[in-house]
Design a protein around this motif. Sequence first.
Motif, PDB file in Angstrom:
ATOM      1  N   ILE A   1      34.919  35.895  30.235  1.00  0.00           N
ATOM      2  CA  ILE A   1      35.899  34.997  29.606  1.00  0.00           C
ATOM      3  C   ILE A   1      35.675  33.799  29.711  1.00  0.00           C
ATOM      4  CG2 ILE A   1      38.480  34.486  29.085  1.00  0.00           C
ATOM      5  CD1 ILE A   1      39.060  37.312  29.467  1.00  0.00           C
ATOM      6  N   THR A   2      35.511  32.702  28.804  1.00  0.00           N
ATOM      7  CA  THR A   2      35.296  31.140  29.110  1.00  0.00           C
ATOM      8  C   THR A   2      36.270  30.538  28.323  1.00  0.00           C
ATOM      9  OG1 THR A   2      33.614  31.038  27.378  1.00  0.00           O
ATOM     10  CG2 THR A   2      32.891  31.610  29.664  1.00  0.00           C
ATOM     11  N   GLN A   3      36.334  29.206  28.762  1.00  0.00           N
ATOM     12  CA  GLN A   3      37.431  28.429  27.956  1.00  0.00           C
ATOM     13  C   GLN A   3      36.857  28.078  26.595  1.00  0.00           C
ATOM     14  OE1 GLN A   3      40.312  27.075  28.662  1.00  0.00           O
ATOM     15  NE2 GLN A   3      40.461  26.194  26.623  1.00  0.00           N
ATOM     16  N   GLU A   4      35.750  28.142  26.441  1.00  0.00           N
ATOM     17  CA  GLU A   4      35.019  27.836  25.079  1.00  0.00           C
ATOM     18  C   GLU A   4      35.308  28.979  23.936  1.00  0.00           C
ATOM     19  OE1 GLU A   4      33.591  27.624  27.876  1.00  0.00           O
ATOM     20  OE2 GLU A   4      33.194  25.342  28.084  1.00  0.00           O
TER      21      GLU A   4
ATOM     22  N   VAL B   1      40.650  41.045  29.082  1.00  0.00           N
ATOM     23  CA  VAL B   1      40.152  41.754  27.917  1.00  0.00           C
ATOM     24  C   VAL B   1      41.009  43.013  27.822  1.00  0.00           C
ATOM     25  CG1 VAL B   1      38.204  42.624  26.912  1.00  0.00           C
ATOM     26  CG2 VAL B   1      37.792  40.830  28.290  1.00  0.00           C
ATOM     27  N   LEU B   2      41.426  43.206  26.420  1.00  0.00           N
ATOM     28  CA  LEU B   2      42.344  44.235  26.035  1.00  0.00           C
ATOM     29  C   LEU B   2      41.119  45.352  25.206  1.00  0.00           C
ATOM     30  CD1 LEU B   2      45.441  42.996  24.525  1.00  0.00           C
ATOM     31  CD2 LEU B   2      45.121  44.503  26.498  1.00  0.00           C
TER      32      LEU B   2
ATOM     33  N   VAL C   1      39.563  42.316  22.671  1.00  0.00           N
ATOM     34  CA  VAL C   1      40.329  41.364  22.542  1.00  0.00           C
ATOM     35  C   VAL C   1      40.456  40.832  23.790  1.00  0.00           C
ATOM     36  CG1 VAL C   1      42.523  40.185  21.682  1.00  0.00           C
ATOM     37  CG2 VAL C   1      41.385  41.985  20.325  1.00  0.00           C
ATOM     38  N   ALA C   2      40.051  39.187  23.821  1.00  0.00           N
ATOM     39  CA  ALA C   2      40.235  38.619  25.125  1.00  0.00           C
ATOM     40  C   ALA C   2      41.716  37.939  24.902  1.00  0.00           C
ATOM     41  CB  ALA C   2      39.141  37.581  25.348  1.00  0.00           C
ATOM     42  N   PHE C   3      42.471  37.668  26.135  1.00  0.00           N
ATOM     43  CA  PHE C   3      43.494  36.841  25.943  1.00  0.00           C
ATOM     44  C   PHE C   3      43.612  35.917  27.112  1.00  0.00           C
ATOM     45  CE2 PHE C   3      44.641  40.392  28.611  1.00  0.00           C
ATOM     46  CZ  PHE C   3      45.416  39.862  29.701  1.00  0.00           C
TER      47      PHE C   3
END
Length: 236
Positions: free
Chosen positions: A103-106, A58-59, A38-40
């Motif tokens: 991780i990206t904004q999209e 990232v979890l 899971v990304a936060f």
Amino acid sequence: MGTGDLINIHPSELKFQFELKKQSSCSLQLTNKTDKYVAFKVKTTNPKKYCVRPNVGVLLPRTTCNVTVTMQAPKEAPPDLQCKDKFLLQSVVALDGAITKDITQEMFNKEDGKVVEEFKLRVIYVPANPPSPVPEESVEGSPPRSSVLENGHQNQLLFDAVSRSLEDPKEKSSEAWSIISRLTEEKTSALQQNQNLHRELDLLKKEINKSGAGAFSFLHVVLVGFLSILVGYLVK
């Protein structure tokens, strides 16, 4: 605690110790509830005022991480310490094996069929040095509370001292001997009166015998009866 399908957030609000010209920090605990990566991402309405570390991450499945939020030293206090700043925490399922660089904004854009969880967190200021309670004022014309308590304590000490003196064995012994002595004197006096009455009865009987059975008057009979009743009462 904030909870969703992907992560749990604790606490559900950000509390900062507020003190002028001094930084303050608080922490968030994020827990991945799923068996997926899971990304936060953490965003705020006032990014110049707060520093979030890490603000993205990232979890791993069933893991927990801490996010530290630091507030810059404030130069002035808002009215009633009410803060309008807000935080937004977004979370989304990531690819297995993903890391922070992936991780990206999209990833957090809400597209058809894509689940992006969002939690809104408010900011609360807590006074670093809360004011001390105001002491109670004494009523006009009455002594201060401390004076009343002090006088009450002194009276209690005096009462205890008197109680101890009364409970002294010597005092008790002296009082007991006084009572015994008084009772002894009363008993002796009663015995003497009893003996005197017996002597008077004997004399009366002798006079009656001398004068004959029918010679004594009705007054003698009454007197003998009264003396007999009195003697019986004293003997009891």
